[in-house]
Design a protein around this motif. Structure first.
Motif, PDB file in Angstrom:
ATOM      1  N   ASP A 156       0.841  -1.199   0.000  1.00 42.02           N
ATOM      2  CA  ASP A 156       0.000   0.000   0.000  1.00 42.02           C
ATOM      3  C   ASP A 156       0.877   1.250   0.000  1.00 42.02           C
ATOM      4  OD1 ASP A 156       0.990   0.206   2.559  1.00 42.02           O
ATOM      5  OD2 ASP A 156      -0.958   0.082   3.571  1.00 42.02           O
ATOM      6  N   VAL A 157       0.258   2.423   0.148  1.00 47.29           N
ATOM      7  CA  VAL A 157       1.026   3.680   0.079  1.00 47.29           C
ATOM      8  C   VAL A 157       2.081   3.738   1.173  1.00 47.29           C
ATOM      9  CG1 VAL A 157       0.898   6.208   0.155  1.00 47.29           C
ATOM     10  CG2 VAL A 157      -0.949   4.916  -0.914  1.00 47.29           C
ATOM     11  N   ASP A 158       1.682   3.377   2.394  1.00 47.99           N
ATOM     12  CA  ASP A 158       2.625   3.455   3.515  1.00 47.99           C
ATOM     13  C   ASP A 158       3.825   2.544   3.282  1.00 47.99           C
ATOM     14  OD1 ASP A 158       3.599   4.300   5.945  1.00 47.99           O
ATOM     15  OD2 ASP A 158       2.293   3.027   7.161  1.00 47.99           O
ATOM     16  N   GLY A 159       3.560   1.321   2.814  1.00 46.34           N
ATOM     17  CA  GLY A 159       4.653   0.371   2.580  1.00 46.34           C
ATOM     18  C   GLY A 159       5.549   0.756   1.423  1.00 46.34           C
ATOM     19  N   THR A 160       4.940   1.153   0.289  1.00 47.96           N
ATOM     20  CA  THR A 160       5.768   1.458  -0.894  1.00 47.96           C
ATOM     21  C   THR A 160       6.553   2.757  -0.718  1.00 47.96           C
ATOM     22  OG1 THR A 160       3.816   2.428  -1.982  1.00 47.96           O
ATOM     23  CG2 THR A 160       4.375   0.159  -2.550  1.00 47.96           C
ATOM     24  N   THR A 161       5.971   3.740  -0.028  1.00 46.72           N
ATOM     25  CA  THR A 161       6.747   4.973   0.228  1.00 46.72           C
ATOM     26  C   THR A 161       7.890   4.681   1.202  1.00 46.72           C
ATOM     27  OG1 THR A 161       5.144   5.602   1.951  1.00 46.72           O
ATOM     28  CG2 THR A 161       4.889   6.648  -0.213  1.00 46.72           C
ATOM     29  N   ALA A 162       7.625   3.820   2.207  1.00 41.89           N
ATOM     30  CA  ALA A 162       8.664   3.479   3.194  1.00 41.89           C
ATOM     31  C   ALA A 162       9.832   2.746   2.527  1.00 41.89           C
ATOM     32  CB  ALA A 162       8.065   2.626   4.308  1.00 41.89           C
ATOM     33  N   VAL A 163       9.506   1.793   1.641  1.00 41.57           N
ATOM     34  CA  VAL A 163      10.548   1.057   0.923  1.00 41.57           C
ATOM     35  C   VAL A 163      11.336   2.022   0.033  1.00 41.57           C
ATOM     36  CG1 VAL A 163      10.931  -0.646  -0.915  1.00 41.57           C
ATOM     37  CG2 VAL A 163       9.441  -1.205   1.014  1.00 41.57           C
ATOM     38  N   SER A 164      10.633   2.908  -0.648  1.00 39.98           N
ATOM     39  CA  SER A 164      11.300   3.885  -1.524  1.00 39.98           C
ATOM     40  C   SER A 164      12.225   4.789  -0.719  1.00 39.98           C
ATOM     41  CB  SER A 164      10.244   4.738  -2.257  1.00 39.98           C
ATOM     42  OG  SER A 164       9.386   3.916  -3.014  1.00 39.98           O
ATOM     43  N   LEU A 165      11.756   5.215   0.445  1.00 39.64           N
ATOM     44  CA  LEU A 165      12.541   6.130   1.289  1.00 39.64           C
ATOM     45  C   LEU A 165      13.822   5.454   1.791  1.00 39.64           C
ATOM     46  CD1 LEU A 165      11.175   8.503   4.007  1.00 39.64           C
ATOM     47  CD2 LEU A 165      12.985   6.936   4.600  1.00 39.64           C
ATOM     48  N   VAL A 166      13.678   4.298   2.448  1.00 35.79           N
ATOM     49  CA  VAL A 166      14.847   3.658   3.079  1.00 35.79           C
ATOM     50  C   VAL A 166      15.829   3.153   2.025  1.00 35.79           C
ATOM     51  CG1 VAL A 166      15.605   1.729   4.538  1.00 35.79           C
ATOM     52  CG2 VAL A 166      13.625   3.107   5.216  1.00 35.79           C
ATOM     53  N   SER A 167      15.306   2.572   0.938  1.00 32.82           N
ATOM     54  CA  SER A 167      16.231   2.034  -0.083  1.00 32.82           C
ATOM     55  C   SER A 167      16.968   3.161  -0.797  1.00 32.82           C
ATOM     56  CB  SER A 167      15.473   1.160  -1.094  1.00 32.82           C
ATOM     57  OG  SER A 167      14.554   1.935  -1.845  1.00 32.82           O
ATOM     58  N   SER A 168      16.253   4.240  -1.150  1.00 37.65           N
ATOM     59  CA  SER A 168      16.937   5.319  -1.885  1.00 37.65           C
ATOM     60  C   SER A 168      17.938   6.044  -0.981  1.00 37.65           C
ATOM     61  CB  SER A 168      15.935   6.298  -2.519  1.00 37.65           C
ATOM     62  OG  SER A 168      15.101   6.869  -1.549  1.00 37.65           O
ATOM     63  N   TYR A 169      17.629   6.120   0.324  1.00 45.61           N
ATOM     64  CA  TYR A 169      18.602   6.727   1.247  1.00 45.61           C
ATOM     65  C   TYR A 169      19.864   5.860   1.341  1.00 45.61           C
ATOM     66  CZ  TYR A 169      21.020   8.330   5.367  1.00 45.61           C
ATOM     67  OH  TYR A 169      22.001   8.785   6.207  1.00 45.61           O
ATOM     68  N   LEU A 170      19.684   4.571   1.575  1.00 41.47           N
ATOM     69  CA  LEU A 170      20.856   3.678   1.706  1.00 41.47           C
ATOM     70  C   LEU A 170      21.703   3.689   0.434  1.00 41.47           C
ATOM     71  CD1 LEU A 170      19.302   0.581   3.559  1.00 41.47           C
ATOM     72  CD2 LEU A 170      20.931   2.235   4.499  1.00 41.47           C
ATOM     73  N   LYS A 171      21.032   3.754  -0.721  1.00 39.05           N
ATOM     74  CA  LYS A 171      21.764   3.721  -1.995  1.00 39.05           C
ATOM     75  C   LYS A 171      22.581   4.984  -2.241  1.00 39.05           C
ATOM     76  CE  LYS A 171      18.829   0.477  -4.539  1.00 39.05           C
ATOM     77  NZ  LYS A 171      17.809   0.318  -5.577  1.00 39.05           N
ATOM     78  N   THR A 172      22.352   6.041  -1.451  1.00 39.11           N
ATOM     79  CA  THR A 172      23.186   7.243  -1.625  1.00 39.11           C
ATOM     80  C   THR A 172      24.629   6.980  -1.184  1.00 39.11           C
ATOM     81  OG1 THR A 172      22.575   8.128   0.562  1.00 39.11           O
ATOM     82  CG2 THR A 172      21.262   8.883  -1.343  1.00 39.11           C
ATOM     83  N   TYR A 173      24.825   5.921  -0.364  1.00 40.65           N
ATOM     84  CA  TYR A 173      26.214   5.644   0.036  1.00 40.65           C
ATOM     85  C   TYR A 173      26.564   4.154   0.060  1.00 40.65           C
ATOM     86  CZ  TYR A 173      24.232   4.947   4.773  1.00 40.65           C
ATOM     87  OH  TYR A 173      23.498   4.523   5.865  1.00 40.65           O
ATOM     88  N   TYR A 174      25.605   3.292  -0.320  1.00 42.29           N
ATOM     89  CA  TYR A 174      25.907   1.855  -0.318  1.00 42.29           C
ATOM     90  C   TYR A 174      25.123   1.174  -1.443  1.00 42.29           C
ATOM     91  CZ  TYR A 174      26.585  -2.929   1.365  1.00 42.29           C
ATOM     92  OH  TYR A 174      26.923  -4.255   1.465  1.00 42.29           O
ATOM     93  N   PRO A 175      25.807   0.470  -2.351  1.00 42.77           N
ATOM     94  CA  PRO A 175      25.117  -0.038  -3.549  1.00 42.77           C
ATOM     95  C   PRO A 175      24.346  -1.353  -3.377  1.00 42.77           C
ATOM     96  CG  PRO A 175      27.467  -0.516  -3.684  1.00 42.77           C
ATOM     97  CD  PRO A 175      27.268   0.258  -2.412  1.00 42.77           C
ATOM     98  N   ASN A 176      24.740  -2.184  -2.392  1.00 44.20           N
ATOM     99  CA  ASN A 176      24.183  -3.553  -2.346  1.00 44.20           C
ATOM    100  C   ASN A 176      22.806  -3.599  -1.668  1.00 44.20           C
ATOM    101  OD1 ASN A 176      26.694  -4.012  -3.355  1.00 44.20           O
ATOM    102  ND2 ASN A 176      27.460  -5.196  -1.610  1.00 44.20           N
ATOM    103  N   VAL A 177      21.863  -2.878  -2.252  1.00 47.11           N
ATOM    104  CA  VAL A 177      20.526  -2.756  -1.656  1.00 47.11           C
ATOM    105  C   VAL A 177      19.484  -3.124  -2.705  1.00 47.11           C
ATOM    106  CG1 VAL A 177      18.857  -1.176  -0.585  1.00 47.11           C
ATOM    107  CG2 VAL A 177      21.309  -0.903  -0.110  1.00 47.11           C
ATOM    108  N   ALA A 178      18.608  -4.069  -2.374  1.00 51.45           N
ATOM    109  CA  ALA A 178      17.497  -4.441  -3.268  1.00 51.45           C
ATOM    110  C   ALA A 178      16.178  -4.162  -2.551  1.00 51.45           C
ATOM    111  CB  ALA A 178      17.601  -5.922  -3.624  1.00 51.45           C
ATOM    112  N   THR A 179      15.095  -4.129  -3.324  1.00 51.91           N
ATOM    113  CA  THR A 179      13.777  -3.901  -2.714  1.00 51.91           C
ATOM    114  C   THR A 179      12.855  -5.067  -3.043  1.00 51.91           C
ATOM    115  OG1 THR A 179      12.947  -2.701  -4.647  1.00 51.91           O
ATOM    116  CG2 THR A 179      13.988  -1.390  -2.908  1.00 51.91           C
TER     117      THR A 179
END
Length: 562
Positions: free
Chosen positions: A86-109
């Motif tokens: 849902d909105v809460d889950g997909t925005t949360a995944v987008s937020l945490v994954s895109s933040y982590l990817k700013t300094y670490y590449p090995n992140v999948a969703t």
């Protein structure tokens, strides 16, 4: 429909605050009703600040969560960011994954398939992690009851960090860290964050270890504001601060995905209502009709042209969703009629081919006709799956808990929940749920209520008042748009019906010798006869600003008349 005027707070509190703020008594009344009693409270309310956000490390297990993520990065582990569709889950995944990817590449969703896997953490998702050498899963907006799933992952040497805002069961999963302010042993000062809000607290904690200030993270708040609006969490405390600054991001520099969703909207400035009715349904439509991955792709895309392509696909899903929920609502209403269940305390309906993605919306639609706790079931694999919606003041989660011996699993909160059961238990459960609600619901809860903040005259509606009310935004639960009652109102003879089937009512109203004010009543077309022949009536309304051809004027949004 019941009209209820909210109890008036003590005169001393009202006078004290009115004097301190130099405002009319009825404005001070509105504030005291919202728990704002001092000059300092009012300053925080009218001037939200990022400094009002709490230290994320006050949340139980935050240190453990951050330490485990930092260890994963140090050891070059693969991290999976997992969330609901849902909105809460997909925005949360987008937020945490895109933040982590700013300094670490090995992140999948990973977003589970609504139809194949159902709500929450899935064994299929854990197998995906295992097959891809992932040793840490960060679960967002789900997981608080996933005891078996977390144990299954542990056997495969996969650790879990759970970030959830739903109520825990008696036993917690054996995760490395569980961030949930609703835990009994968590003393975090605010426990009404949504899942994306908890995701934001996690990146706030991670960022502070990297020397980042809160101002460095504001670009993520467009996602948090969308989740707060969609999840209907209280618009108080930290939520209000996050939504306030999130709306600023949406209106100034949103991520390309959100910009693509709203770029055709004519309004200059979007408010929280626009987020609820324009942004949220479109993000939701991906998981309802196709797959939640489409929402994450949109929200993490940084090329605007590509984002526009994703947004146009999502627009089609939203259009399909509207057609489906109309059709299923018709069928469900007919079922209630045919089964002679109009006079029950609950609506419980089932059809095996109803689209699982829209049954929650259909439950809300049924409440518009039969105002009572509602469950809409469909077939999901070899089980029946349902979405539950409730009416104001009634805790549907507690009612489900009381009938849980007939359920396979259930989860959610006071006003919305989900569940599954075996086919043979449907009828037994349906009667048990009816009996439970009948025994525990107050009869008043079965009549829709309009809560009125204050009675005022049209003469009180001044530019100063509208400026002050504007600063009450963003609105939401526990900080709803103020509702006013005015008596002895007359239409000036311009009343007319509008819209499909003449469903809406447009008036130009006066009180005594006041200037005329335009008023619109959505769904009130059938009340037109009350306004004719200069007959006086009472009106309950919100004060809106109407934007037309670049000009802004005051308009009353009628909620009811009598």
């Amino acid at each position: 429909m019941r009209w209820t005027i909210k109890p008036k707070p003590s005169e001393d509190k009202i006078k004290h605050l009115a004097q301190a703020l130099n405002v009319e008594d009825f404005v001070a009344t509105l504030l005291v009703q919202r728990g704002i009693e001092t000059f300092e409270d009012a300053k925080n309310f009218f001037r939200p600040s990022l400094d009002h956000l709490h230290d994320p490390y006050l949340m139980k297990d935050m240190e453990k969560a951050v330490a485990r993520i930092e260890l994963a990065i140090e050891n070059q582990e693969n991290i999976l960011v997992f969330g609901d569709y849902d909105v809460d889950g997909t925005t949360a995944v987008s937020l945490v994954s895109s933040y982590l990817k700013t300094y670490y590449p090995n992140v999948a969703t990973y977003i589970p398939d609504r139809y194949d896997e159902g709500y929450g953490i899935s064994f299929k998702g854990i197998d995906f992690a295992d097959d891809n050498g992932i040793s840490l899963i960060i679960a967002l907006d789900c997981g608080i009851k996933s005891i078996d799933h977390v144990a299954y992952a542990k056997e495969r040497n996969i650790d879990f960090i759970i970030c959830d805002h739903h109520r825990p069961g008696k036993t917690l999963p054996e995760a490395v860290a569980i961030l949930d302010p609703k835990r009994d042993d968590c003393s975090y000062p605010y426990d009404e964050l949504c899942g994306c809000g908890i995701g934001f607290k996690l990146i706030q904690a991670l960022g502070s270890n990297q020397g980042q200030k809160i101002e460095d993270l504001t670009s993520y708040l467009d996602l948090v504001a969308a989740a707060i609006a969609a999840d209907i969490v209280p618009m108080t405390g930290e939520n209000r601060v996050l939504a306030y600054f999130g709306l600023q991001v949406i209106n100034s520099d949103p991520r390309p995905g959100i910009k693509a969703l709203v770029h055709q909207v004519k309004k200059q400035t979007l408010d929280i209502t626009d987020v609820v009715f324009i942004i949220a349904p479109r993000i939701n439509a991906a998981g309802r009709i196709k797959h939640g991955n489409h929402a994450v792709e949109l929200l993490t895309e940084f090329d605007f042209e590509q984002a526009q392509q994703f947004a146009s696909e999502i627009e089609q899903y939203n259009s399909d969703r509207k057609d489906l929920d109309k059709q299923i609502t018709k069928e469900a209403l007919l079922q209630i009629e045919v089964n002679e269940e109009k006079d029950r305390f609950t609506s419980v309906v089932y059809q095996e081919n109803w689209h699982k993605g829209v049954i929650g919306i259909v439950a809300s639609r049924l409440i518009e006709t039969y105002y009572r706790p509602t469950l809409v079931f469909t077939k999901s694999g070899d089980k029946y799956a349902a979405s539950a919606r409730s009416v104001k003041g009634f805790d549907v989660y507690n009612a489900l808990e009381a009938c849980s011996q007939h359920l396979e699993q259930f989860g959610g909160h006071m006003y919305a929940a989900g569940m599954t059961l075996k086919e043979e238990n449907y009828s037994i459960f349906k009667e048990a749920f009816e009996k439970q609600v009948q025994e525990t619901i107050h009869p008043d809860m079965l009549i829709p209520e309009i809560e009125i903040d204050a009675e005022i005259d049209f003469a009180d509606i001044t530019p100063k008042l509208t400026r002050i009310l504007k600063q009450f935004e963003p609105f939401g639960p526990l900080n709803m748009t103020p509702v006013f009652l005015t008596k002895n109102v007359k239409d000036t003879g311009y009343a007319k019906k509008l819209g499909e089937d003449n469903a809406h009512l447009k008036l130009f109203v006066k009180q005594n010798n006041s200037e005329g004010i335009p008023a619109i009543g959505f769904g009130l077309g059938n009340k037109m006869e009350l306004t004719t022949n200069q007959e006086p009536f009472e009106a309950v309304y919100c004060i809106d600003e109407n934007e037309w051809n670049g000009k802004i004027s005051i308009q009353l949004r009628l909620k009811n008349i009598k």
